[in-house]
Motif scaffolding. Structure first.
Motif, PDB file in Angstrom:
ATOM      1  N   UNK A  80       0.835  -1.200   0.000  1.00 55.19           N
ATOM      2  CA  UNK A  80       0.000   0.000   0.000  1.00 55.19           C
ATOM      3  C   UNK A  80       0.872   1.255   0.000  1.00 55.19           C
ATOM      4  N   UNK A  81       1.953   1.225   0.764  1.00 60.66           N
ATOM      5  CA  UNK A  81       2.857   2.379   0.801  1.00 60.66           C
ATOM      6  C   UNK A  81       3.493   2.612  -0.565  1.00 60.66           C
ATOM      7  N   UNK A  82       3.924   1.544  -1.230  1.00 57.39           N
ATOM      8  CA  UNK A  82       4.531   1.670  -2.565  1.00 57.39           C
ATOM      9  C   UNK A  82       3.506   2.196  -3.565  1.00 57.39           C
ATOM     10  N   UNK A  83       2.277   1.689  -3.499  1.00 54.41           N
ATOM     11  CA  UNK A  83       1.237   2.178  -4.413  1.00 54.41           C
ATOM     12  C   UNK A  83       0.958   3.658  -4.188  1.00 54.41           C
ATOM     13  N   UNK A  84       0.868   4.072  -2.946  1.00 50.48           N
ATOM     14  CA  UNK A  84       0.580   5.468  -2.637  1.00 50.48           C
ATOM     15  C   UNK A  84       1.723   6.379  -3.080  1.00 50.48           C
ATOM     16  N   UNK A  85       2.939   6.029  -2.697  1.00 51.90           N
ATOM     17  CA  UNK A  85       4.087   6.852  -3.079  1.00 51.90           C
ATOM     18  C   UNK A  85       4.296   6.865  -4.590  1.00 51.90           C
ATOM     19  N   UNK A  86       4.119   5.710  -5.220  1.00 50.11           N
ATOM     20  CA  UNK A  86       4.273   5.644  -6.674  1.00 50.11           C
ATOM     21  C   UNK A  86       3.248   6.489  -7.397  1.00 50.11           C
TER      22      UNK A  86
END
Length: 86
Positions: free
Chosen positions: A31-37
């Motif tokens: 979820x963090x990678x999706x949000x930051x990406x």
């Protein structure tokens, strides 16, 4: 919140249910990678240079959704039908 106590509780949970803890941390990381990406790619838009990153982001999001909604129920049913442990 006491960080030491939180980490001790996480270690205890990991000893009791390692798969659940690893999966939970993996979901949090995803979820963090999706949000930051998403926030990193949005200002640039979709161009020839960012298209592969957008495709990777969408593929990661689709895999993240399919795992708990499709694969887990199928795995559970397979184990139930074959008499495996759950």
């Amino acid at each position: 919140m006491n960080l030491g106590a939180e980490l001790a509780e996480l270690r205890e949970q990991f000893r009791e249910h390692p798969r659940v803890v690893v999966r939970g941390l993996g979901e949090l990381t995803t979820v963090a990678v999706l949000l930051l990406g998403t926030f990193a790619l949005l200002p640039q838009g979709v161009t020839d240079g960012t298209r592969p990153f957008w495709i990777a982001l969408v593929a990661l999001g689709a895999a993240f959704v399919l795992l708990p909604t499709l694969v887990d129920p199928l795995r559970h049913e397979y184990r139930t039908l074959t008499g495996g442990e759950e």
